[in-house]
Write an enzyme that holds these catalytic residues in place. Structure first.
Site, PDB file in Angstrom:
ATOM      1  N   LYS A   1       0.725  -1.078   0.100  1.00 15.86           N
ATOM      2  CA  LYS A   1       0.014   0.096  -0.150  1.00 15.86           C
ATOM      3  C   LYS A   1       0.638   1.325  -0.061  1.00 15.86           C
ATOM      4  CE  LYS A   1      -4.091  -1.974   1.802  1.00 15.86           C
ATOM      5  NZ  LYS A   1      -3.575  -3.392   2.362  1.00 15.86           N
TER       6      LYS A   1
ATOM      7  N   ASP B   1       3.744   7.281  -0.623  1.00 16.90           N
ATOM      8  CA  ASP B   1       4.728   8.359  -0.214  1.00 16.90           C
ATOM      9  C   ASP B   1       4.922   9.319  -1.373  1.00 16.90           C
ATOM     10  OD1 ASP B   1       6.862   9.787   1.092  1.00 16.90           O
ATOM     11  OD2 ASP B   1       7.056   7.621   2.343  1.00 16.90           O
TER      12      ASP B   1
ATOM     13  N   SER C   1     -11.934  -2.057   2.720  1.00 22.32           N
ATOM     14  CA  SER C   1     -13.100  -3.103   3.080  1.00 22.32           C
ATOM     15  C   SER C   1     -13.496  -2.702   4.642  1.00 22.32           C
ATOM     16  CB  SER C   1     -12.972  -4.517   2.823  1.00 22.32           C
ATOM     17  OG  SER C   1     -11.386  -4.962   3.356  1.00 22.32           O
TER      18      SER C   1
ATOM     19  N   GLY D   1     -11.723  -9.046   1.587  1.00 25.82           N
ATOM     20  CA  GLY D   1     -12.909  -8.706   2.702  1.00 25.82           C
ATOM     21  C   GLY D   1     -13.762 -10.120   2.471  1.00 25.82           C
TER      22      GLY D   1
HETATM   23  O1  3DU Z   1      -9.639 -10.211   6.028  1.00 20.52           O
HETATM   24  P1  3DU Z   1      -8.560 -11.370   5.374  1.00 20.52           P
HETATM   25  O2  3DU Z   1      -7.750 -12.144   6.493  1.00 20.52           O
HETATM   26  O3  3DU Z   1      -9.152 -12.406   4.301  1.00 20.52           O
HETATM   27  O4  3DU Z   1      -7.433 -10.504   4.676  1.00 20.52           O
HETATM   28  C1  3DU Z   1      -7.608  -9.611   3.916  1.00 20.52           C
HETATM   29  C2  3DU Z   1      -6.114  -8.972   3.208  1.00 20.52           C
HETATM   30  O5  3DU Z   1      -6.445  -8.005   2.108  1.00 20.52           O
HETATM   31  C3  3DU Z   1      -5.338  -8.544   4.249  1.00 20.52           C
HETATM   32  O6  3DU Z   1      -3.902  -8.813   3.676  1.00 20.52           O
HETATM   33  C4  3DU Z   1      -5.475  -7.019   4.327  1.00 20.52           C
HETATM   34  O7  3DU Z   1      -4.284  -6.251   4.534  1.00 20.52           O
HETATM   35  C5  3DU Z   1      -5.797  -6.636   2.723  1.00 20.52           C
HETATM   36  N1  3DU Z   1      -6.960  -5.783   2.315  1.00 20.52           N
HETATM   37  C6  3DU Z   1      -8.048  -5.599   2.924  1.00 20.52           C
HETATM   38  O8  3DU Z   1      -8.242  -6.360   3.872  1.00 20.52           O
HETATM   39  C7  3DU Z   1      -8.822  -4.407   2.736  1.00 20.52           C
HETATM   40  C8  3DU Z   1      -8.522  -3.708   1.807  1.00 20.52           C
HETATM   41  O9  3DU Z   1      -9.218  -2.771   1.421  1.00 20.52           O
HETATM   42  C9  3DU Z   1      -6.968  -3.776   1.315  1.00 20.52           C
HETATM   43  C10 3DU Z   1      -6.335  -4.762   1.572  1.00 20.52           C
END
Ligand code: 3DU
Length: 215
Positions: free
Chosen positions: A56, A59, A111, A165
């Site tokens: 992400k 900078d 998300s 998400g």
């Molecule tokens: O919630 P989970 O464990 O399925 O992981 C979701 C992944 O996606 C995690 O690495 C998080 O940092 C990334 N992520 C989001 O969850 C939401 C976003 O908007 C962007 C990235």
């Protein structure tokens, strides 16, 4: 499906990746794993699937450039960057990506609940900027399929949408695929499952069923 591999142990990361490789199209790695194991884990995991580095990046252009160079040199196939830092910062990432023949995904909206506070109101602007700048894809929230649908409407077929998400955060893979996402990103629902392989197979089957319905 993209595996979000947010474990903090090298052996576990390798074991899970091998276990689920049949069901995943890419592996997303980020700060949790890289900060504990180092950038070298990217090459180790690359034998199982293409690697998306989720830093992400947010900078000034020069720092973004330096970060992207290190990540692509380490063997990542794509990098996730933030768009809110502005067009020049994003351009720097895209320039490096094109030198290395790699891809940039831009976060359009996030998300988690806080994602609606600051990012969502500018999500459409960031989305349009990402298209204009020549990004490969967008990261959009599986917890808000209606937002994914909206983003898909804005971009048409131009960009690839990857959507985190699903599962632990409450989103459903089939819903967000129906809304226009190309790939779902799944972390905890797979790597924390008693059998990551079975969990991955189940989500893959759900996606396949949705795609069959659409065709
Ligand atoms: O919630 P989970 O464990 O399925 O992981 C979701 C992944 O996606 C995690 O690495 C998080 O940092 C990334 N992520 C989001 O969850 C939401 C976003 O908007 C962007 C990235």
């Amino acid at each position: 499906m993209i595996l979000a591999l947010d474990v903090t142990d090298r052996e576990e990361a390798l074991r899970i990746s091998e276990d689920v490789s049949e069901f995943v199209d890419a592996i997303k790695v980020g700060y949790p794993l890289i900060l504990t194991t180092g950038l070298g884990i990217i090459r180790e995991l690359a034998k199982f699937a293409p690697i998306i580095a989720d830093f992400k990046v947010a900078d000034i252009p020069n720092t973004n450039r330096l970060i992207c160079e290190q990540v692509f040199k380490a063997g990542a196939d794509a990098i996730i960057v933030q768009g809110f830092t502005g067009r020049d910062s994003l351009d720097a990432c895209i320039e490096v990506a094109s030198e290395y023949k790699k891809s940039v995904f831009v976060v359009s909206e996030m998300s988690h609940p806080g994602g609606s506070e600051f990012l969502q109101p500018v999500g459409e602007v960031i989305t349009r900027m990402a298209v204009d700048a020549g990004s490969f894809g967008l990261v959009a929230p599986a917890t808000r399929p209606e937002r994914v649908k909206n983003i898909r409407k804005i971009i048409g077929d131009k960009l690839t949408i990857i959507s985190p998400g699903v599962g632990a955060q409450g989103g459903k893979a089939s819903d967000v695929i129906a809304a226009g996402a190309d790939w779902v990103i799944v972390g905890r629902s797979i790597y924390k499952a008693e059998s990551p392989r079975k969990a991955a197979r189940k989500i893959a089957a759900e996606i396949q069923a949705e795609l069959r319905k659409e065709n």
